[in-house]
Design a protein around this motif. Sequence first.
Motif, PDB file in Angstrom:
ATOM      1  N   ILE A   3       0.891  -1.162   0.000  1.00  0.00           N
ATOM      2  CA  ILE A   3       0.000   0.000   0.000  1.00  0.00           C
ATOM      3  C   ILE A   3       0.927   1.209   0.000  1.00  0.00           C
ATOM      4  N   LYS A   4       0.802   2.047  -1.008  1.00  0.00           N
ATOM      5  CA  LYS A   4       1.657   3.226  -1.103  1.00  0.00           C
ATOM      6  C   LYS A   4       0.812   4.474  -1.200  1.00  0.00           C
ATOM      7  N   VAL A   5       1.274   5.525  -0.528  1.00  0.00           N
ATOM      8  CA  VAL A   5       0.640   6.832  -0.636  1.00  0.00           C
ATOM      9  C   VAL A   5       1.351   7.574  -1.754  1.00  0.00           C
ATOM     10  N   ARG A   6       0.578   8.156  -2.643  1.00  0.00           N
ATOM     11  CA  ARG A   6       1.128   8.851  -3.805  1.00  0.00           C
ATOM     12  C   ARG A   6       0.594  10.277  -3.857  1.00  0.00           C
ATOM     13  N   VAL A  53     -18.882   0.260  11.999  1.00  0.00           N
ATOM     14  CA  VAL A  53     -18.357  -0.631  10.972  1.00  0.00           C
ATOM     15  C   VAL A  53     -19.184  -0.572   9.684  1.00  0.00           C
ATOM     16  N   ASP A  54     -20.456  -0.196   9.775  1.00  0.00           N
ATOM     17  CA  ASP A  54     -21.298  -0.139   8.581  1.00  0.00           C
ATOM     18  C   ASP A  54     -21.324   1.245   7.929  1.00  0.00           C
ATOM     19  N   SER A  55     -20.451   2.141   8.351  1.00  0.00           N
ATOM     20  CA  SER A  55     -20.378   3.476   7.742  1.00  0.00           C
ATOM     21  C   SER A  55     -19.820   3.363   6.320  1.00  0.00           C
ATOM     22  N   PRO A  56     -20.101   4.338   5.459  1.00  0.00           N
ATOM     23  CA  PRO A  56     -19.538   4.307   4.099  1.00  0.00           C
ATOM     24  C   PRO A  56     -18.005   4.257   4.099  1.00  0.00           C
ATOM     25  N   GLN A  57     -17.382   4.919   5.066  1.00  0.00           N
ATOM     26  CA  GLN A  57     -15.921   4.926   5.134  1.00  0.00           C
ATOM     27  C   GLN A  57     -15.377   3.528   5.399  1.00  0.00           C
ATOM     28  N   TRP A  58     -15.930   2.856   6.403  1.00  0.00           N
ATOM     29  CA  TRP A  58     -15.441   1.518   6.737  1.00  0.00           C
ATOM     30  C   TRP A  58     -15.834   0.494   5.680  1.00  0.00           C
ATOM     31  N   GLN A  59     -16.954   0.705   5.010  1.00  0.00           N
ATOM     32  CA  GLN A  59     -17.313  -0.190   3.914  1.00  0.00           C
ATOM     33  C   GLN A  59     -16.283  -0.087   2.790  1.00  0.00           C
ATOM     34  N   ARG A  60     -15.849   1.152   2.467  1.00  0.00           N
ATOM     35  CA  ARG A  60     -14.835   1.322   1.422  1.00  0.00           C
ATOM     36  C   ARG A  60     -13.490   0.748   1.861  1.00  0.00           C
ATOM     37  N   ILE A  61     -13.131   0.977   3.125  1.00  0.00           N
ATOM     38  CA  ILE A  61     -11.886   0.410   3.655  1.00  0.00           C
ATOM     39  C   ILE A  61     -11.936  -1.115   3.578  1.00  0.00           C
ATOM     40  N   ASP A  62     -13.083  -1.698   3.870  1.00  0.00           N
ATOM     41  CA  ASP A  62     -13.227  -3.151   3.782  1.00  0.00           C
ATOM     42  C   ASP A  62     -13.034  -3.628   2.332  1.00  0.00           C
ATOM     43  N   ASP A  63     -13.578  -2.886   1.372  1.00  0.00           N
ATOM     44  CA  ASP A  63     -13.368  -3.216  -0.052  1.00  0.00           C
ATOM     45  C   ASP A  63     -11.878  -3.190  -0.391  1.00  0.00           C
ATOM     46  N   LEU A  64     -11.189  -2.143   0.070  1.00  0.00           N
ATOM     47  CA  LEU A  64      -9.756  -2.015  -0.193  1.00  0.00           C
ATOM     48  C   LEU A  64      -8.969  -3.131   0.496  1.00  0.00           C
ATOM     49  N   LYS A  65      -9.394  -3.496   1.697  1.00  0.00           N
ATOM     50  CA  LYS A  65      -8.735  -4.580   2.435  1.00  0.00           C
ATOM     51  C   LYS A  65      -8.841  -5.895   1.660  1.00  0.00           C
ATOM     52  N   LYS A  66     -10.008  -6.163   1.103  1.00  0.00           N
ATOM     53  CA  LYS A  66     -10.197  -7.388   0.324  1.00  0.00           C
ATOM     54  C   LYS A  66      -9.269  -7.407  -0.890  1.00  0.00           C
ATOM     55  N   LEU A  67      -9.168  -6.275  -1.595  1.00  0.00           N
ATOM     56  CA  LEU A  67      -8.261  -6.186  -2.740  1.00  0.00           C
ATOM     57  C   LEU A  67      -6.821  -6.439  -2.307  1.00  0.00           C
ATOM     58  N   HIS A  68      -6.452  -5.835  -1.193  1.00  0.00           N
ATOM     59  CA  HIS A  68      -5.095  -5.985  -0.657  1.00  0.00           C
ATOM     60  C   HIS A  68      -4.807  -7.453  -0.308  1.00  0.00           C
ATOM     61  N   GLU A  69      -5.770  -8.094   0.336  1.00  0.00           N
ATOM     62  CA  GLU A  69      -5.609  -9.500   0.719  1.00  0.00           C
ATOM     63  C   GLU A  69      -5.561 -10.428  -0.490  1.00  0.00           C
ATOM     64  N   GLU A  70      -6.174  -9.994  -1.602  1.00  0.00           N
ATOM     65  CA  GLU A  70      -6.134 -10.780  -2.840  1.00  0.00           C
ATOM     66  C   GLU A  70      -4.820 -10.593  -3.587  1.00  0.00           C
ATOM     67  N   GLY A  71      -3.954  -9.732  -3.061  1.00  0.00           N
ATOM     68  CA  GLY A  71      -2.645  -9.542  -3.671  1.00  0.00           C
ATOM     69  C   GLY A  71      -2.509  -8.311  -4.539  1.00  0.00           C
ATOM     70  N   LYS A  72      -3.496  -7.451  -4.526  1.00  0.00           N
ATOM     71  CA  LYS A  72      -3.450  -6.235  -5.331  1.00  0.00           C
ATOM     72  C   LYS A  72      -2.594  -5.184  -4.636  1.00  0.00           C
ATOM     73  N   ASN A  73      -1.717  -4.519  -5.385  1.00  0.00           N
ATOM     74  CA  ASN A  73      -0.977  -3.367  -4.864  1.00  0.00           C
ATOM     75  C   ASN A  73      -1.905  -2.165  -4.888  1.00  0.00           C
TER      76      ASN A  73
END
Length: 108
Positions: A3-6, A53-73
């Motif tokens: 995960i990189k900040v750009r 946990v059901d806020s839009p922010q945490w829902q988006r973070i959860d989406d990003l977490k899933k991508l990260h766990e699947e190996g996505k940079n």
Amino acid sequence: MTIKVRNLNTWKGEEGEFVEYVGKGSVLENPYTKGCKRKLNDQYKEYLKGLPVDSPQWQRIDDLKKLHEEGKNLNLLCSCYPDPCHSNIISDAITGRIKPKKIKPKKI
């Protein structure tokens, strides 16, 4: 994976790279804008931790977490980098170092 900040103004991504804009107007924007950077980051961290946990922010973070766990940079795009900013806090949330508020069951 990473995960990189750009920096929005200087970074040139490659085709196919995953980019998440987290600046003004995004669901993950920092609502705190006045004050020193350290204070703004601390405020954002507490704000994020206080959201359910059901806020839009945490829902988006959860989406990003899933991508990260699947190996996505992941590339988190903002205009602050290289200064530390709320993007670093989002990164910590994606990796589980920051967690949302637990929802208490309603009494019937």
